[in-house]
Design an enzyme around this catalytic site. Sequence first.
Site, PDB file in Angstrom:
ATOM      1  N   GLU A 139       0.814  -1.219   0.000  1.00  0.00           N
ATOM      2  CA  GLU A 139       0.000   0.000   0.000  1.00  0.00           C
ATOM      3  C   GLU A 139       0.856   1.283   0.000  1.00  0.00           C
ATOM      4  O   GLU A 139       0.744   2.107   0.909  1.00  0.00           O
ATOM      5  CB  GLU A 139      -0.981  -0.039   1.170  1.00  0.00           C
ATOM      6  CG  GLU A 139      -1.935  -1.228   1.053  1.00  0.00           C
ATOM      7  CD  GLU A 139      -3.057  -1.249   2.080  1.00  0.00           C
ATOM      8  OE1 GLU A 139      -3.013  -0.467   3.052  1.00  0.00           O
ATOM      9  OE2 GLU A 139      -3.990  -2.060   1.896  1.00  0.00           O
TER      10      GLU A 139
ATOM     11  N   GLU B 209      -5.359  -8.190  -0.922  1.00  0.00           N
ATOM     12  CA  GLU B 209      -6.109  -7.970   0.322  1.00  0.00           C
ATOM     13  C   GLU B 209      -7.538  -7.605  -0.056  1.00  0.00           C
ATOM     14  O   GLU B 209      -7.759  -6.814  -0.964  1.00  0.00           O
ATOM     15  CB  GLU B 209      -5.536  -6.827   1.171  1.00  0.00           C
ATOM     16  CG  GLU B 209      -4.258  -7.142   1.898  1.00  0.00           C
ATOM     17  CD  GLU B 209      -3.831  -6.012   2.835  1.00  0.00           C
ATOM     18  OE1 GLU B 209      -4.706  -5.238   3.268  1.00  0.00           O
ATOM     19  OE2 GLU B 209      -2.626  -5.906   3.108  1.00  0.00           O
TER      20      GLU B 209
END
Length: 504
Positions: free
Chosen positions: A176, A290
């Site tokens: 991320e 995810e």
Amino acid sequence: MACAQETVTVDAAAKTTPFPHFWEQTFGSGRAILELRDDYRKDLRTVKAATGFQSIRFHGIFNDEVGLYDPDRKTKNPGLAAQAANDASVYNFTYVDQIYDSLLENGVQPFVEMSFMPKKMAADPNMLHPFWYHPDVSPPKDYAAWDAMIKAFAQHLIDRYGMDEVAKWKFEVWNEPNLDFWGGRPNQPTYFELYDHTARALKSVSPRIQVGGPATAQAAWVTPFLAHVKAENVPVDFVSTHVYANDRAQDVFHTDENIPRDVMVYRSVKKVHEEIEHSAYPHLPLIFSEYNASYANEPNVTDSTYMGPWLANNIRLCDGLTESMSYWSFSDVFEEQGVPRTPFYGGFGLIATDHIEKPVFHVFEILHRLGDERIKVESDSALATKSPDGKVEVALWDYAPPTGTGANYTMPSGPAGPVKVFDLHVEHVAENAPVEVLRVDDDHGNVLKAFDAMGRPQGSLTHEQVMKLRAAAAMAPPEHLRLDHGKLQVTVPAHGLAVLIVGR
């Protein structure tokens, strides 16, 4: 409360499409060092037995607590000056080996997220993420040192496990980088620099190593990422990104839409799928490394039976758009917000602390019974499949929004919505074929009901309470019914999921 009624027709002789179990191939987990704990390994074996999952992804294999990168190491005894260690080698693979050895012994391959930054390599050793374990999110101070570590890491894995084994693993660059997990500024070009170095370093060790990115949150950056690697001729074997069902449309789509929780993941997967199709790499695999119904701890969401219809509907919608989706996460042996203080705080895992199975564990367990060929059905609350042995599997659900949202639990005051009655017609099977019915709903496989009845005790539980909750968490026994002239009426309560196995 009125009920909804729906007729679902399944033709067992209809043309099918491949139905790979993309939702249960990979799971996320708490950070790497937790893999050394017995409770982590116990939960892993339980989820492996229920789902047959193949790989696991976690943060922090390069965190200092794993001990990989430690040049100029010194030892210091109380009252004495520090001195150079006898073994001052730059790399130490002891814990890396113990972590990966254990996974492989349990039939699970690493999905290697290459993060975070060892402090001795960081441009800023104090650039720490606010997670409880405070990983360093700084870029490296010297890319030559980073490249050397990546090469040594990859070569060591090949030496220990063999090239044929390591060639099956995925290597994902960072986590991320569009959020506060990456401290480079501006974040996109500095992440691309990290990706370029990492991908080239891995491929210099072996072109068979699979590398990908950008591992972004909110399904971001895929188009510019693929344009960058094309322009700079940087290796890429897959695209990875993340989304959570409560992400905002403003962040994912840059619109003011109000996208409900039951379709946000699908909308995001479809968006990225189309971005890849329109790129210079239209056939690259897409991995959502995810996803979950929430990125925050929401006990009415991830602890509850809400997850059954939510997950089944996402499987229905995302089939064919992604190679794999990694549910975050398999276990609540997990410490991003600190050590858990209660089993039911809205943790992401399938199994709560004290090895208590949540409803979502059983949701995965019964959806694992679906076959690997999909039969088309005209319903937004049903999936039908076929297995090689000729059995037909039908999932039926009754979606309703969660009873509450946010960090504070809302005690249910009644059903989450009306029941749904399915009139199921199964064609081209024996008219009185046996049917096994597996259920997860408020009265089946739902430990939260027992925890609520206890008064939701706070803090550590007694041994007796843990034993009661484990017993209450067990999967309900299947019902055994028969079709009546090819028909069966099935009632599913709100937040309920039923999987029917229709024999020949």
